[in-house]
Structures are given as C-alpha cells and as structure tokens.
Design an enzyme around this catalytic site. Structure first.
Site: not given
Lengths: 410, 263
Positions: B49, B60, B175
C-alpha cells in the site's frame, strides 16, 4: 401548472445531498452509517411539531429571539446613500448567530440518545454556543480549537471552560479551524457510538449543510417579516460575511426565490486576494475540490493539497465554504466579493463610533462592503446586513492591529 | 485478472495468508522511500500500500499525518508518487501496488486523466478513504472500468443491512478496519475481529484483509489467523519517522511478515 413550472432555488439538496454538483457525502465508511441515521432523525424532526415547539420556546426564552432589525440611522447618514438596516444577531445569548443552530443540533442529539457532544471552533463563538447549550442540558462537551486560535481568542477559551467544556488545542497543520475540524472528525470516527458531532457551519457531509441552514434560516425569516413591517416591502440588497457561511445562508435562504433581492456574500480577503493566497476567499480565489465531507470551492494548490487561509478574523479563517454557496455562486443567484483585513478594521471602528455597536470582526467584513456600495446607491435602496456577532471577543486582536497597548488586565 | 487477483490466487495455492504493508510515498525523501518500497517484497510483503500524501488526512492518526507532512515538505506530489510506482515496476512486475489516500488530489488531477496515468505507472488498486459507496460514480466505477481494483473499507459500524452495498462494487479484496477510529491508535483484538471477518466472508468470495491497530509480529500472526491477511502501516511508518536506517525498517517488516506467514 404555474407552480410546476416555477423553478425554485429552495429545493436543494437532492437525495444525495447535492446542490448542483456541490455537497455530497465524502466520508469514511465508519461515519457513513451515522450520517445516514442522522439524516433519518433530522427528516423526522423536521416535520415534528414538538421539535419546533421546543426550538421556538428556547429561541424565545433562552436565546432572546427575534433579534431586532435595526435601522442604522447615523451610519446611513454618514455613508450618504442607501438605507442601512442591521439584523442584530449579535444580541443573541452568547453573542452570535451560532446558538440558533446549536440548539437545533443538541435537541436532535438528545432525541438520538447521544450523551457526548463534540464541536470544532474557529473564533470560539460556535464552541461557546455549544458549551452553553451542553451546560444547560447537562451533556459532556469537547471542543476542538486550533492552537493558533486558542491564543488569539483567549476570552472565548476561558468562557468555554467556565461552561464546563473541555477545550482541546489542535496543533496539527497551522492550528486553525480546518485542523480543528480534522481532529473533531478523528474524534467522531473513534467515538461513533455515543458521540454527536455538532458542526458549526453549513459545511460537512450531507445532511449538515442543509440542517444547519434550516436552523439558521430563522434569521432570514425574521428579517423578511421585520422589513415588511418597517418598510412595507422587501429589502433590495442583503449582505452577510462568509467563512463557512452559516450566518449568510441563514439570512439568504428565505430570500432565494425573491429574485428582486440582490444577495451578496462577503469573504475574508486577508492581505488581498492574490497569488500569495494570504486570504480565505474560497469562491473568489479557489476552485472546486473535496474536503471535510463535501465538494465545494476550496483554497488549494495545483496538486489538490489544501492551503491554509489567512484572515485577521478567526471565524472566517477556513479554506472552504458551504456547498450551497458554491452552487449559488455558480448559478449566479448570489454574488460573492472579498474584503481585506484593513477594510474590515476600518468598518469595525466606524461601527463603534457611528452606532455604538462593537461588531465582531466577521460582520465587520460585511459592513466594509456596505460602506463601499451604500454611497453609490439611491436613498430609497434598502440594505439589510447581518450583524452576526459582537466584537467583545475581538478587542485584543483589534487593539494589537491598531497598535494600541492594552497594558495588564490583572 | 489484476496483479492483486493473481497474488491471492498464488497465496491460496500455497496455503498462505497475505501480509500487506503501508508506507507513505516520499517519506522521508524520494530516494529513501523508493529504496524501502523496493525492499518490501524481499521482506515478505505480498501487497504494497503506497500512501498518497494529503494535507488533511482525516482518518489517520498522528504517525501517518506526520509522514504525509514530511513527504509534502520535501515536495512530494501525485506525479512523483506515480513515478515512484513506475520505478518500482521496472524491477518487479508481480507485487501489487495499491495507492491509498484521499480523493482531492485525484479529483484535482481529473479522474480520467488520473486513471490513465495510474494504470501506466503500474498501480493495481485504489483505497480512497473518503469515497463511500454513496459516491461510487465519482471514482470507483470508472476505476473498475479502467482495470484497476477499487478496494473498499468495511468497518465495525458497517451493519448487515449496509454490508451488501459496501461489497457491491468492491474488487481485489475487502479491507476490514479492525477498530472504530484512526490509524495507529487503538489495538486490534483478534477475538473481536474473527467473527466480523466471518460475517463479511459469508457475503463475498473476495479475500478479507484486516488493518488498523496491528503493530507487532504476534498481532500480525493473530490477525492473519482469523482473516486472509493483515496490514501494518503506522508501526512501520513510525520507524521511518524516527530516522531508522532502511535495513532496520526492512528487518522489522520481515518480522511482521513472518508473523502473518507463520499461520
């Protein structure tokens, strides 16, 4: 038939949360179910009389609505042209329009059983309003505020703490409103199950832009009725300052289909709208992009990286703008201009001296544009400007800008 | 069949779980970053990734935020990120590269132009955090048409009612985000993750890879034990951020991949 043909400006957003191409729901999957459930709850509340009864009761007895529509006699004489009215939302409890929206969202949060409220704040007015309403209802309140803003808006930080809120200074980025919003979203994505995110402006993922607009529309509804009572007709021009754009959207929305009314939004021009980007004028100096859950005009570089805005006014220091404004700009229903820090400061001083009203730096931008256009307009031209906040919070900033030594206040 | 599909077919044939690693393109600088990326397959990484730097990475935590900031500070751009993928492809034609980031830099480039460039650079899939299924026509559907996988995140808040919608236009793999939160914050718990992975697998034939909150070889092994693979990002990025030499970063990655591959 005629009604079917009437193309209203008030139908947005569509079911995808779009105003034309703007708006939408650009959020991570973790938040998506929450946003859908918020939309569902808001749709229910919107048509529930008991919801609006509670809002109206609090607006009347807690906030002090309706706010007056005030004919600014001396300012009008001074400018020597159009007749200037000020919609006095700075007289609201907590000193700005922000509480109109906060009440709506907190009542909704209570209906959804959420016990913890988070908010982002720039100038601190939305943070103070959120802390206030949370105190009133006994809810836990956490406010994210850029470290730079914590410094320049110290009085509001103390207010929030007095009201029992936890203020978290945000140091990522340049430490302003954009960064506070990022951290509020990070908190929300972490504490999804018990937390309600009370957004302070007409931006963010659908349904926030529409919901905040609906709560703020009380400003325009009142202004319309008050102008009819005072002058027997609609205003010719309505003007408001824009950061994210909630006070402006609140004033503008009820007038969108009154096409005789000129609508002007005033962005923060900072040091001037130029290639150095030392401003916050998303519409006049930016281009469409995706940030904080919606597509709208943004200050960004050629590579799609978001730029930090610049303005003397912490409340306007945001690189984006509500998506409905982007749409109104593109279709031309509203006109958007920019005012520099220097012009806003001149308007601030003039308002103090001519009307005995200390305006916040945010509406000082709108007033500066009124100062530009009023002298060019005839005496029977009616201007209605939203005086969306009071300037008590800004006296330290203004003193510094004017080179005035405050000395110690201990 | 993309490189991602081929990779999973190969892993399945060998009875192995996938180990996926995340690094930010251009962190701490272009050359070091490329050296790290080129070393990942030998350190046992099955899928790379590659983070596309963005000023406002809302999903994040501080570790990856700072990595993005470092990359932007040395002048990293979308073009340079794609150039890095292309440079990797010169010597490795099988390890899949998934570009992971946020939508605005891509939207700013123009979706059609970006897809042509990404494909030419040897990118195999996209994970774009702020594009939920509700916005599929923005990039997801054009990307699939251009032959790139669009990998969707499923989360603990994705309930059974919503899951089919999340899976509908997903390809390559799913994911699963192990925690509600941001990258590098809470710790993933295999006991919680296992049933969730099973729930997703009952609705799709795609591999389910788990990320967020995996930071040790033991965690990598435990998560790989209940899923089709594990992703580690922040723990690796933190070492790069601490200025560790490339060899040390890759040695750490090897311990993580050994964890996942020991199942």
């Amino acid at each position: 038939m005629a009604e079917d043909l009437f193309n209203s400006f008030m139908n947005g957003p569509d079911e995808r949360g779009r105003f034309g191409d703007f708006g939408g729901r650009f959020v991570s999957e973790t938040l998506m179910p929450l946003i859908l459930s918020l939309e569902e709850e808001y749709e229910k509340a919107k048509t529930d009389d008991s919801f609006w009864a509670e809002m109206n009761d609090l607006w009347t007895h807690y906030v002090g609505r309706p706010s007056p529509l005030y004919y600014a006699d001396r300012l009008t004489q001074h400018l020597g042209g159009a007749k200037v009215y000020l919609k006095r939302d700075e007289l609201n409890h907590t000193g700005a329009h922000k509480i109109n929206n906060v009440l709506g969202q907190i009542i909704l949060a209570r209906r959804m059983g959420k016990k913890r409220i988070i908010a982002e704040t720039g100038a601190g007015q939305h943070g103070v309003a959120t802390a206030t309403v949370c105190a009133k209802f006994g809810l836990k309140c956490v406010v994210y505020m850029g470290a730079h803003d914590v410094e320049r808006q110290a009085p509001n930080v103390f207010r929030m703490r007095l009201l029992g809120a936890e203020v978290i200074p945000v140091t990522s980025g340049r430490g302003t409103l954009k960064d506070a919003m990022n951290d509020a979203l990070r908190d929300w994505v972490t504490n999804v199950r018990d937390t309600f995110y009370c957004i302070g402006t007409v931006a963010g993922p659908h349904p926030y832009p529409a919901m905040v607009r609906d709560f703020q529309s009380i400003i325009g509804k009142e202004a319309k009725e008050q102008m009819m009572a005072a002058e027997g007709r609609l205003p010719d021009t309505i003007i408001a300052a824009i950061g994210g754009g909630s006070n402006a959207m609140g004033l503008f929305f009820p007038f969108l289909d009154d096409t005789s009314v000129n609508i002007i939004g005033v962005e923060a021009g900072g040091k001037g709208v130029n290639e150095k980007m030392e401003h916050c004028a998303s519409l006049t100096g930016g281009r469409p992009g995706v940030l904080h859950g919606n597509r709208t005009y943004l200050l960004q570089d050629d590579d799609g990286q978001i730029l930090e805005g610049f303005s003397i006014s912490a409340g306007l220091d945001y690189p984006g703008i509500g998506p409905e404004h982007s749409w109104l700009h593109e279709i031309g229903r509203a006109k958007y201009v920019s005012i520099t820090d220097v012009e806003a400061l001149e308007a601030f001083e003039l308002c103090c001296l001519q009307e005995g009203i200390i305006p916040a730096l945010e509406p000082s931008h709108a007033l500066a544009h009124v100062m530009k256009i009023a002298p060019t307009l005839p005496a029977d031209h009616l201007i209605c400007m939203n005086m969306c906040g009071r300037g008590d919070k800004d006296i330290f900033t203004v003193a510094k800008a004017l080179g005035f030594e405050m000395g110690e206040f201990a | 069949m993309t490189r991602i599909d081929a990779k999973f077919a190969d892993l399945k044939a060998r009875g192995k779980k996938a180990f996926v690693s995340y690094v930010m393109a251009g962190d701490p600088d272009f050359d070091t970053s490329l050296e790290i990326v080129k070393g990942l397959p030998a350190a046992g990484v099955d899928i790379i990734e590659l983070g596309l730097p963005f000023t406002d990475p809302m999903a994040d935590g501080p570790t990856i935020q700072l990595a993005g900031q470092r990359a932007l500070d040395i002048g990293m751009t979308l073009d340079k990120t794609l150039a890095m993928a292309a440079a990797f492809r010169e010597t490795d034609d099988t390890t899949p590269i998934v570009l992971m980031g946020y939508y605005n830099p891509i939207y700013s480039r123009g979706v059609d132009k970006f897809l042509v460039q990404a494909k030419a650079a040897g990118i195999d899939g996209l994970i774009i955090v702020d594009l939920p299924p509700e916005e599929d026509d923005e990039l997801c559907i054009p990307a699939q048409a251009a032959g790139l996988n669009f990998i969707r995140l499923a989360t603990p808040t994705t309930d059974d009612k919503r899951l089919p919608r999340v899976l509908q236009n997903t390809s390559g793999f799913v994911y699963y985000v192990s925690v509600t939160g941001i990258t590098g914050a809470a710790e993933a718990d295999a006991d919680d993750v296992g049933p969730e992975v099973a729930r997703i697998k009952s609705r799709t034939d795609l591999p389910v890879i788990v990320g967020f909150g995996i930071n040790t070889p033991a965690k990598s092994r435990a998560i790989a034990g209940v899923a089709d693979g594990a992703v580690v990002g922040s723990a690796i990025v933190a070492m790069i951020g601490a200025g560790k030499p490339v060899s040390e970063v890759l040695a750490f990655v090897k311990t993580l991949s050994d964890g996942a591959h020991s199942i």
